[in-house]
Design a protein around this motif. Sequence first.
Motif, PDB file in Angstrom:
ATOM      1  N   ARG A  67      -2.076  -4.852  13.135  1.00  0.00           N
ATOM      2  CA  ARG A  67      -3.299  -4.985  12.346  1.00  0.00           C
ATOM      3  C   ARG A  67      -3.604  -6.449  12.026  1.00  0.00           C
ATOM      4  NH1 ARG A  67      -2.170  -1.346   7.313  1.00  0.00           N
ATOM      5  NH2 ARG A  67      -4.410  -1.116   7.044  1.00  0.00           N
ATOM      6  N   TYR A  85      -0.831 -10.412   5.605  1.00  0.00           N
ATOM      7  CA  TYR A  85      -0.982  -9.160   4.867  1.00  0.00           C
ATOM      8  C   TYR A  85      -1.230  -9.428   3.387  1.00  0.00           C
ATOM      9  CZ  TYR A  85      -0.013  -4.551   3.008  1.00  0.00           C
ATOM     10  OH  TYR A  85      -0.122  -3.365   2.347  1.00  0.00           O
ATOM     11  N   ARG A 140       6.217  -6.110  12.202  1.00  0.00           N
ATOM     12  CA  ARG A 140       5.650  -4.780  11.963  1.00  0.00           C
ATOM     13  C   ARG A 140       4.164  -4.828  11.646  1.00  0.00           C
ATOM     14  NH1 ARG A 140       9.982  -0.983   9.098  1.00  0.00           N
ATOM     15  NH2 ARG A 140      11.493  -1.122  10.773  1.00  0.00           N
ATOM     16  N   PHE A 141       3.680  -5.988  11.270  1.00  0.00           N
ATOM     17  CA  PHE A 141       2.276  -6.084  10.874  1.00  0.00           C
ATOM     18  C   PHE A 141       1.377  -6.422  12.058  1.00  0.00           C
ATOM     19  CE2 PHE A 141      -1.252  -8.472   8.701  1.00  0.00           C
ATOM     20  CZ  PHE A 141      -1.825  -7.363   8.114  1.00  0.00           C
ATOM     21  N   CYS A 149       4.634   2.241   1.777  1.00  0.00           N
ATOM     22  CA  CYS A 149       5.318   1.057   2.304  1.00  0.00           C
ATOM     23  C   CYS A 149       6.770   1.009   1.848  1.00  0.00           C
ATOM     24  CB  CYS A 149       4.587  -0.214   1.892  1.00  0.00           C
ATOM     25  SG  CYS A 149       4.761  -0.610   0.157  1.00  0.00           S
ATOM     26  N   ASP A 187      -4.954   2.275  10.108  1.00  0.00           N
ATOM     27  CA  ASP A 187      -3.955   2.646   9.122  1.00  0.00           C
ATOM     28  C   ASP A 187      -2.644   1.958   9.458  1.00  0.00           C
ATOM     29  OD1 ASP A 187      -5.606   4.386   7.720  1.00  0.00           O
ATOM     30  OD2 ASP A 187      -5.310   5.943   9.230  1.00  0.00           O
ATOM     31  N   PRO A 188      -1.734   1.880   8.480  1.00  0.00           N
ATOM     32  CA  PRO A 188      -0.422   1.331   8.821  1.00  0.00           C
ATOM     33  C   PRO A 188       0.263   2.235   9.838  1.00  0.00           C
ATOM     34  CG  PRO A 188      -0.517   2.028   6.508  1.00  0.00           C
ATOM     35  CD  PRO A 188      -1.875   2.207   7.077  1.00  0.00           C
ATOM     36  N   GLU A 215       0.827  -1.197   0.000  1.00  0.00           N
ATOM     37  CA  GLU A 215       0.000   0.000   0.000  1.00  0.00           C
ATOM     38  C   GLU A 215       0.872   1.263   0.000  1.00  0.00           C
ATOM     39  OE1 GLU A 215      -2.276   0.233   3.848  1.00  0.00           O
ATOM     40  OE2 GLU A 215      -0.986  -1.470   4.294  1.00  0.00           O
ATOM     41  N   TYR A 262       5.583  -4.265   3.255  1.00  0.00           N
ATOM     42  CA  TYR A 262       4.764  -3.624   4.288  1.00  0.00           C
ATOM     43  C   TYR A 262       5.688  -2.837   5.198  1.00  0.00           C
ATOM     44  CZ  TYR A 262       1.347  -2.869   7.962  1.00  0.00           C
ATOM     45  OH  TYR A 262       0.503  -2.273   8.867  1.00  0.00           O
ATOM     46  N   LEU A 263       5.456  -1.552   5.297  1.00  0.00           N
ATOM     47  CA  LEU A 263       6.198  -0.683   6.215  1.00  0.00           C
ATOM     48  C   LEU A 263       7.717  -0.844   6.086  1.00  0.00           C
ATOM     49  CD1 LEU A 263       4.684   1.253   8.066  1.00  0.00           C
ATOM     50  CD2 LEU A 263       5.322  -0.181   9.987  1.00  0.00           C
TER      51      LEU A 263
END
Lengths: 337, 325
Positions: free
Chosen positions: A296, A252, A292-293, A54, A280-281, A51, A231-232
Amino acid sequence: MTEPLLRLDNVAMHFRTKGDGFLARRNQTVQAVDGVDLTLAAGETLGLVGESGCGKSTTARLITRLLEPTAGRILVEGDDIAHLDERRLRPYRKEIQLIFQDPYSSLNPRHTVGAIVGTALRTHNLVEKGGELRRVQELLELVGLNPEHYKRYPHEFSGGQRQRIGIARALAARPKIIVADEPVSALDVSIQAQVMNLLESLRSELGIAFVFIAHDLGVVRHFCDRIAVMYLGRVVEEGPRDGLYDAPQHPYTQALLSAVPDVGVVRGVPPRQRIRLAGDPPSPIDPPSGCRFRTRCWKAQDICATQDPALIERAPAQQVACHFAAPPAASLVAEAV
Amino acid sequence: MLLYILKRVLSAISVVFVALVASFALFFLAPTDPAGVICGNRCTPERVADIRSSLGLDEPPAEQITGYIKGIFAGRDFTNGGTVQHCDAPCLGYSYSLGQPVTKLLAQAVPVTISVVIGAAVVYLFLGALLGTMAAQRRGSPSDKLLMGSAITINSIPYFVFALLVALYVTVLPHPQYTSFLSNPIAWAGGLVAAWLTLGVTNTASYTRYARASMIESLGQDFVRTARSKGISERRVVYRHGLRAALTPLATIFGIDLAGQLTGALFTESIFGLPGLGVLTLRAFNQYDLPVLMGCVLLGAVVLVVMNLVVDIVYTFLDPRVRLG
């Protein structure tokens, strides 16, 4: 093992920002890309999805060395280009070209198309004197533009045509790798298909390796051999296209795939299971500890907060960074994809 | 392009005409009687009437202005105490105080002002663009801060103070004076160096700031990133892609500044004793020398209009998206 065409080894890009406190100004660090490993073989196409925010575009700029990474190595055929200065970088600039997302602002409005496409030819001494115009016209023809239009300026073209100019420009250097940073997302849908078809035919004809960045998973599936999900600032899952689409193992990735619009519903096919992520991230200034995920993730346990999961091979050539990696019970992919 | 220039010249003529009529109305129809000023305190009414008729001031305003315009194109005759004086074609009348044709006074002053202004413009345009670019490239660094700090300091000093300081204390420079370029180019340059430096340095300060702001914007453009990715040298990225885009706003400011300075760099001229347009205008103003003042105004209007046209044409070279018409 032979050295791949391109290898990112634990690459990180941390941007320092000035805090906005007036007296107690705190310098913060945005971990835009944090420890990314990727490989790209000659002629291969790697999709990079994730997203907004990221680190996809930052990765693109690191590969093309428009940014200098704060850590890690960027290996092109075994040579580390991570910290080369501008002069020693020049031969590698030729090998790795970038197609930009925005075809409106990325072309210099004060230069003719001939100059835009021809600069790379002159810079890298790719044509003998006098051959420049012919080569420019060849390139314009190759991307489906009228070769007589080399004297025109970018503003005289439409968005799709301008993106073709950008592609011709990238091709001029005869690169081995093209990094395409969302090359079609700024275009109309009908034009997107044309440009995608052009990229497809260039790939098969010229054998150029692509790093293809997108957030449209349908386009990525159509175009890429392998896919990496970010992701991130981290790669959370990476694997061959079919394996990743059929049996995504990272939560994810599963959430991303289930978010693809489902056209079958219109025809009465029962809707598939859809995963909705809450919130949100997190901020890349202060990422969560461990995985890091986890903030969520519906599978998160205590271990996720303390141990950062490593990218481990869970299926043939498919690497996942998750303590609870497992394929989903039913296919998450909408049939139209 | 040619048609466009023709159109612009026609509209320029109308602008100059309006400026002419307006300044004529303001000066010649003002309550102060020029004849009385020329004559002085102890003056008989007969003498005043005499002067009025010799200057044509006893005629109706409409006739005065047609006479003035006719003089510009065809020349005119002045009668003065019985003798008839013919004034040749671009006739702007005679100076009240000096008795010389205005055209001759202007012809003497214009080369001085042009020499001062163009020489300074070369200095500040070149240095300003260069320093501004350097500062933009090193944005936030100590050298950027030093450059910007000095620029703001120089800009904060009133110009006449700065010019006076240079005139009084920078004694290594040759004595300022005006020599015709044609008669002795070396003396011409030597006599103007002080003025060039003074006018040049103050304007360099502002142009450095303009150029820096403009460059920071253009270097942030996506096409500059494209240029970098091509692998061309950083110098070419900055100058061929960045600076070219940054020049358009600079050209706008430069056109206006240059037009303003060409109508007379008053402080520079008077402090360095250079008999240019600024000095001429000021003297005419003090002595109520209306024909000279009119000539200066007319020349100023022409310069402004021409400079605007030049700037518009320069745009088309700087930015191919600009279409004239």
